[in-house]
Design an enzyme around this catalytic site. Structure first.
Site, short mmCIF file in Angstrom:
data_model
loop_
_atom_site.label_atom_id
_atom_site.label_comp_id
_atom_site.label_asym_id
_atom_site.label_seq_id
_atom_site.Cartn_x
_atom_site.Cartn_y
_atom_site.Cartn_z
N LYS A 116 13.07 3.93 -29.33
CA LYS A 116 11.78 4.40 -28.82
C LYS A 116 11.43 5.80 -29.30
O LYS A 116 10.25 6.14 -29.43
CB LYS A 116 11.80 4.33 -27.29
CG LYS A 116 11.87 2.89 -26.78
CD LYS A 116 11.91 2.82 -25.27
CE LYS A 116 11.89 1.37 -24.80
NZ LYS A 116 13.03 0.59 -25.28
N GLY A 163 13.71 -2.87 -19.77
CA GLY A 163 13.95 -3.38 -18.42
C GLY A 163 14.08 -2.30 -17.37
O GLY A 163 14.61 -2.55 -16.28
N GLU A 199 9.48 12.64 -21.59
CA GLU A 199 8.03 12.61 -21.63
C GLU A 199 7.48 13.17 -20.33
O GLU A 199 8.11 13.08 -19.28
CB GLU A 199 7.50 11.18 -21.79
CG GLU A 199 7.74 10.58 -23.16
CD GLU A 199 7.20 9.17 -23.27
OE1 GLU A 199 7.05 8.70 -24.41
OE2 GLU A 199 6.93 8.53 -22.22
N ARG A 291 8.68 -8.99 -29.24
CA ARG A 291 9.00 -10.34 -28.80
C ARG A 291 7.84 -10.90 -28.00
O ARG A 291 6.85 -10.21 -27.75
CB ARG A 291 10.24 -10.32 -27.89
CG ARG A 291 10.08 -9.37 -26.71
CD ARG A 291 11.18 -9.46 -25.69
NE ARG A 291 11.15 -8.37 -24.75
CZ ARG A 291 10.36 -8.27 -23.70
NH1 ARG A 291 9.48 -9.22 -23.47
NH2 ARG A 291 10.43 -7.24 -22.88
#
Length: 457
Positions: A116, A163, A199, A291
């Site tokens: 990420k 998740g 962040e 996905r």
């Protein structure tokens, strides 16, 4: 086109893929654990192979066993569904080495976007707005310096996986060190990578995701948004499309940003670009999922296409025949996840035999599931046992239709969250469409206060 596909998954998504393949005239191969011997996907597939014990590490994450089943069966491609190995670059690389087509992006693409921090840098360079923050921090001292620059509250986020794991909300420097070490440790255990970045924590925000399809020839189509702001502990409960918070102008900008994001990395197959939308209607790139999403059915209902079939066509080398100016959102769709868990007992997972089952029907009502009468829900896997999806001319009608469908859904033998979903759909904040990602936090606090007041009286 492929003549045989192995489905490297279980439950409702395996059933969903098998049905898509059947419509295309493609033979299917199911894999299953010892605990899933009587599962619906095993019964529906043309052939099936037991690949190990009940635990996912022994079966659904057993790469060697899955690839062996693919080779023995003569499957030309593997569809991973979602979760499990769907975003595992190592597994995709092994498929590539075995000359078996992986229905999804390449291992390099999954590695790039699965990190990420790297994805964030790539999107920033491509001109896609990203949340204010910093790159991966190497140690606690560097992390504290960056935290002071960003300001509190902030999020510490694992650069790998998903998740909701490896994420910590930090309100002040006093709790920062413990949160940093905890997030890093959790990420290391879950993903084998303890690296984290940070962040700015934006609140209130809406969680908006854009569905994209990209073929092998550089064509990118964006199929509009889904709103996923009803979440509990970073796990989605309800999804809808379109979002009532997005004007046509903002939608166009977010779609353009999504196409730009996909083209920046030469993405191929189905993917989802996720954004945060703040109260001033500014949006920021959060991550890109490489996905099929659990909530893909919401898009299918309002756009009128089969995303799984398009995944298969793209993997087989077909060109996208869809045109961006021909993509229209028809009405509104809502999806409620039906989980085998007890909301009254802190969402404790439930398992056992389905003693009675009635599935709702009617126009534009869809229940994606793998449960059936007398099926025993095993205790080893994710608690989601179905997804109820409806579509109607307007959002108000979609809410009404969903409440009717939920009322008709009858599952006995395991605890589940049907009644909770009805309560959520009736909540004024949800009905208004102005809810944000802290909806469940407020909802549960409200219920707790009401219960305390009732007991007092």
């Amino acid at each position: 086109m492929f003549s045989k596909i192995l489905i490297a998954n279980r439950g409702e998504i395996a059933v969903r893929i098998i049905r898509a393949c059947r419509e295309m005239g493609i033979s299917t191969v199911a894999i299953y654990s010892e605990a899933d011997r009587d599962s619906m996907h095993v019964q529906l597939a043309d052939e099936s192979y037991c690949i190990g014990g009940a635990q996912v590490a022994d079966s659904y994450l057993n790469m060697a066993a899955i690839l062996s089943a693919a080779v023995v069966s003569g499957a030309q491609a593997i569809h991973p569904g979602y979760g499990l190995l769907s975003e595992n670059a190592k597994f995709v690389s092994l498929c590539e080495q075995c000359k078996i087509e992986f229905i999804g992006p390449s291992s390099e693409m999954i590695t790039l976007l699965g990190n990420k921090d790297t994805a964030r840098k790539t999107m920033k360079a491509a001109g896609v707005p990203v949340t204010p923050g910093c790159d991966v921090v190497e140690n606690i001292d560097e992390a504290k310096k960056e935290a002071e620059k960003i300001g509190f509250p902030l999020l510490i986020k694992a650069r790998s996986g998903g998740g909701g794991r490896g994420i910590r909300l930090v309100q002040s420097m006093d709790e920062f060190e413990n949160a940093f070490l905890s997030a890093s440790s959790e990420a290391e255990i879950a993903f084998g990578d303890g690296a984290v970045y940070m962040e700015k924590f934006l609140k209130p925000v809406k969680h908006i995701e854009m569905q994209i399809l990209c073929d092998k020839y550089g064509k990118v189509i964006c199929l509009g948004e889904r709103e996923c702001s009803v979440q509990r502990k970073n796990q989605k409960l309800i999804e809808e499309s379109p979002s009532s918070a997005i004007s046509p102008e903002i939608r166009e900008k977010m779609m353009e940003a999504s196409v730009k994001a996909a083209k920046a990395v030469n993405y191929c197959n189905a993917g989802t670009v996720e954004f945060l939308l703040d109260s001033d209607k500014n949006f920021y790139f959060m991550e890109m999922n490489t996905r099929l999403q659990v909530e893909h059915a919401v898009t299918e209902m309002v756009i009128g296409i089969d995303l799984v079939q398009w995944q298969i066509r793209i993997a087989a080398g077909a060109k996208l025949t869809l045109e961006q100016d021909k993509v229209f959102i028809h009405g509104n769709a809502i999806e409620c996840r039906i989980n085998a868990e007890n909301p009254e007992k802190n969402f404790m997972p439930s398992c056992g035999k389905i003693s009675r089952l009635h599935i709702p029907g009617g126009p534009c009502v869809r229940f994606d599931t793998s449960i059936y009468q007398d099926y025993s829900v095993p205790p080893f896997y994710d608690s989601m046992i179905g997804k109820l999806v409806v579509q109607a001319r307007s959002r108000d009608l979609a809410i009404r239709k969903m409440k009717m469908a939920l009322s008709e859904l009858n599952i006995h033998g395991v605890d589940h969250n049907r009644d909770l979903q009805i309560e959520i759909l009736s909540d004024p904040d949800f009905v208004s469409g102005e809810y944000t990602t802290d909806f469940m936090e407020k909802f549960e606090a409200k219920k707790k206060a009401e219960k305390a007041e009732k007991e007092k009286n």
